[in-house]
Design an enzyme around this catalytic site. Structure first.
Site, PDB file in Angstrom:
ATOM      1  N   HIS B  68       8.518 -22.993 -16.501  1.00  0.00           N
ATOM      2  CA  HIS B  68       7.530 -22.164 -17.207  1.00  0.00           C
ATOM      3  C   HIS B  68       8.210 -20.854 -17.593  1.00  0.00           C
ATOM      4  O   HIS B  68       8.743 -20.142 -16.743  1.00  0.00           O
ATOM      5  CB  HIS B  68       6.300 -21.919 -16.333  1.00  0.00           C
ATOM      6  CG  HIS B  68       5.501 -23.157 -16.085  1.00  0.00           C
ATOM      7  ND1 HIS B  68       4.982 -23.484 -14.855  1.00  0.00           N
ATOM      8  CD2 HIS B  68       5.137 -24.161 -16.929  1.00  0.00           C
ATOM      9  CE1 HIS B  68       4.333 -24.639 -14.945  1.00  0.00           C
ATOM     10  NE2 HIS B  68       4.415 -25.070 -16.209  1.00  0.00           N
ATOM     11  N   GLU B  71       7.974 -17.189 -15.911  1.00  0.00           N
ATOM     12  CA  GLU B  71       8.263 -17.043 -14.474  1.00  0.00           C
ATOM     13  C   GLU B  71       9.727 -16.658 -14.294  1.00  0.00           C
ATOM     14  O   GLU B  71      10.546 -17.451 -13.833  1.00  0.00           O
ATOM     15  CB  GLU B  71       7.861 -18.331 -13.751  1.00  0.00           C
ATOM     16  CG  GLU B  71       6.350 -18.586 -13.871  1.00  0.00           C
ATOM     17  CD  GLU B  71       5.918 -20.013 -13.561  1.00  0.00           C
ATOM     18  OE1 GLU B  71       6.721 -20.787 -13.007  1.00  0.00           O
ATOM     19  OE2 GLU B  71       4.761 -20.361 -13.880  1.00  0.00           O
ATOM     20  N   ARG B 126       4.277 -19.640 -21.695  1.00  0.00           N
ATOM     21  CA  ARG B 126       4.447 -20.558 -20.553  1.00  0.00           C
ATOM     22  C   ARG B 126       5.112 -21.874 -20.958  1.00  0.00           C
ATOM     23  O   ARG B 126       5.967 -22.399 -20.265  1.00  0.00           O
ATOM     24  CB  ARG B 126       3.062 -20.833 -19.965  1.00  0.00           C
ATOM     25  CG  ARG B 126       2.950 -21.958 -18.935  1.00  0.00           C
ATOM     26  CD  ARG B 126       1.488 -22.147 -18.531  1.00  0.00           C
ATOM     27  NE  ARG B 126       1.253 -23.393 -17.855  1.00  0.00           N
ATOM     28  CZ  ARG B 126       1.286 -23.560 -16.522  1.00  0.00           C
ATOM     29  NH1 ARG B 126       1.568 -22.541 -15.729  1.00  0.00           N
ATOM     30  NH2 ARG B 126       1.055 -24.747 -15.986  1.00  0.00           N
ATOM     31  N   HIS B 196       9.160 -22.051  -9.301  1.00  0.00           N
ATOM     32  CA  HIS B 196       8.088 -21.464 -10.117  1.00  0.00           C
ATOM     33  C   HIS B 196       7.662 -20.131  -9.493  1.00  0.00           C
ATOM     34  O   HIS B 196       8.235 -19.680  -8.513  1.00  0.00           O
ATOM     35  CB  HIS B 196       6.874 -22.409 -10.138  1.00  0.00           C
ATOM     36  CG  HIS B 196       7.102 -23.702 -10.847  1.00  0.00           C
ATOM     37  ND1 HIS B 196       6.704 -23.937 -12.151  1.00  0.00           N
ATOM     38  CD2 HIS B 196       7.705 -24.846 -10.436  1.00  0.00           C
ATOM     39  CE1 HIS B 196       7.036 -25.164 -12.494  1.00  0.00           C
ATOM     40  NE2 HIS B 196       7.640 -25.744 -11.480  1.00  0.00           N
ATOM     41  N   GLU B 270       6.681 -21.861  -5.207  1.00  0.00           N
ATOM     42  CA  GLU B 270       6.006 -20.816  -5.977  1.00  0.00           C
ATOM     43  C   GLU B 270       6.440 -19.515  -5.297  1.00  0.00           C
ATOM     44  O   GLU B 270       6.028 -19.210  -4.175  1.00  0.00           O
ATOM     45  CB  GLU B 270       4.482 -20.969  -5.914  1.00  0.00           C
ATOM     46  CG  GLU B 270       3.948 -22.199  -6.627  1.00  0.00           C
ATOM     47  CD  GLU B 270       3.780 -21.986  -8.118  1.00  0.00           C
ATOM     48  OE1 GLU B 270       3.960 -20.843  -8.597  1.00  0.00           O
ATOM     49  OE2 GLU B 270       3.469 -22.967  -8.828  1.00  0.00           O
TER      50      GLU B 270
END
Lengths: 99, 308
Positions: B68, B71, B126, B196, B270
């Protein structure tokens, strides 16, 4: 300014709907505005007590404040000026600042 | 030059690719650069193979960053990983063992077109940058485009949505290229890791359904070791668990595809934070974020060298 200052005045809201009817109302409210969901990725994933982070354009921030207050949906502004935060992300050592 | 490269700032795509060439040139004993294909806009999709050259077929770990575009801490981590691995090879016995016994495939920027667009035009982009003939909207969510329960729950069939699954599975050349590489090397690749942001979580399959994977105990144990190692750096807590319950249900994700493709350990990190800076994690936090994540990734990789 980076990105031609386009994010000046934009805000990021953190919204926490607590009940199903607030969730439905929030989805309806967000549908009125051109927002960028930071999390979750999609409005369909909004459910009670989930954290919703949403980037709102400058021209819509006041109206969204009003809407959320009217519906008594819990929220706070976690980035009050997105342009400023974007500028702060990059330090002086970065080539972006040198340019 | 490589010695002057600053790992604590965010870099443009051009800078990252120049750095990759330089690493390949200056560390040929441990680094091998190659391309797995081209992006929608024609950019090369570069990957660095990190590891001591060996006559034997080695197990491998795949790490991709920047699926993405917005990020940015992802690509920063991938660069950090390479730097740390190479610099610590001589003096750190764990790194030496890992690079001697494993190969690491590092893809610092998966979504090169999106990253470039985020760098220059729309900071919060994104998706990829592929065009849609019927709609004016561009891009596909590269983490909804894999061929596993494609475009079912948690993905959108509308091209203007941020979770658009694409016109068909692997429609995005970036996804197709990486999938092709991983299929080709599936016997050797034992771990798939995708980086991410932001939520401070370590996720494993399934994303598309509420069910436990067959090797749940081994994967869960690896995840627990990873977050414990991560916590040991600065005391930052990461939640861990199946993506469907820990985060939300999504179909067509890379970790589900990797797992279905026979890679026993498939994780999505994440990274920081949980909502003070969001995607705008300051450069001053690159070092602690990457340092703690490095410990977690090393823990996962070390686990591959043991039986479970």
């Amino acid at each position: 300014f980076l990105y031609n200052n386009r994010y000046s005045g934009d805000q990021v809201f953190r919204i926490t709907p607590s009940e199903d009817d607030q969730v439905q109302e929030l989805k309806r409210i967000l549908g009125h505005y051109e927002v960028d969901l930071w999390q979750p990725n999609s409005a369909a994933l909004i459910c009670p007590n989930i954290t919703v982070d949403v980037h709102v354009r400058r021209n819509d921030t006041r109206a969204l404040h009003t809407h959320l207050k009217q519906e008594r949906i819990d929220y706070r502004v976690f980035i009050s000026n997105l342009q400023k935060q974007i500028e702060k992300q990059t330090g002086q050592r970065s080539s972006r600042k040198r340019r | 030059s490589e010695s002057q490269y600053d790992y604590e700032v965010y870099h443009s795509l051009e800078e990252i690719q120049s750095w990759m060439f330089e690493m390949n040139r200056t560390h040929s004993d441990l680094v091998n650069m190659f391309s797995v294909g081209k992006s929608y806009e024609g950019r090369a999709l570069y990957v660095l193979q990190i590891g001591k050259r060996s006559r034997h077929q080695k197990k491998a770990v795949w790490i991709d960053c920047g699926v993405h575009a917005r990020e940015w801490i992802g690509p920063a981590f991938c660069q950090w990983f390479v730097k740390e691995a190479i610099n610590s090879y001589q003096y750190d016995s764990v790194t030496r063992r890992l690079l001697n016994q494993l190969n690491f495939y590092i893809m610092p920027v998966f979504n090169v077109d999106g990253y470039q667009f985020s760098w220059t035009t729309d900071r919060f982009w994104r998706k990829t940058r592929s065009k849609n003939h019927k709609f004016h909207c561009r891009g596909v969510d590269a983490n909804r485009n894999w061929k596993v329960k494609w475009c079912e729950e948690g993905a959108s069939s509308h091209p203007c949505d941020d979770t658009y699954c694409g016109p068909f599975p692997e429609s995005e050349p970036e996804v197709k290229a990486v999938a092709k590489f991983l299929r080709k090397h599936k016997k050797r690749v034992k771990a798939y890791i995708s980086i991410h942001a932001y939520a401070q979580m370590l996720l494993y399959p399934y994303s598309y359904k509420y069910a436990s994977i067959p090797n749940f105990s081994c994967v869960e144990s690896a995840a627990q070791s990873a977050v414990t190692a991560l916590y040991s750096a600065y005391g930052v807590r990461y939640r861990y668990g199946p993506a469907s319950t820990t985060l939300y249900v999504s179909s067509g994700s890379s970790i589900d595809w990797a797992y279905r493709n026979g890679i026993p350990y498939a994780f999505a990190f994440e990274l920081r934070d949980t909502g003070y800076f969001g995607f705008l994690l300051p450069e001053s936090l690159i070092s602690p974020t990457c340092t703690e994540t490095m410990r977690a990734v090393k823990a996962i990789a070390s686990g591959l060298l043991k039986k479970c």
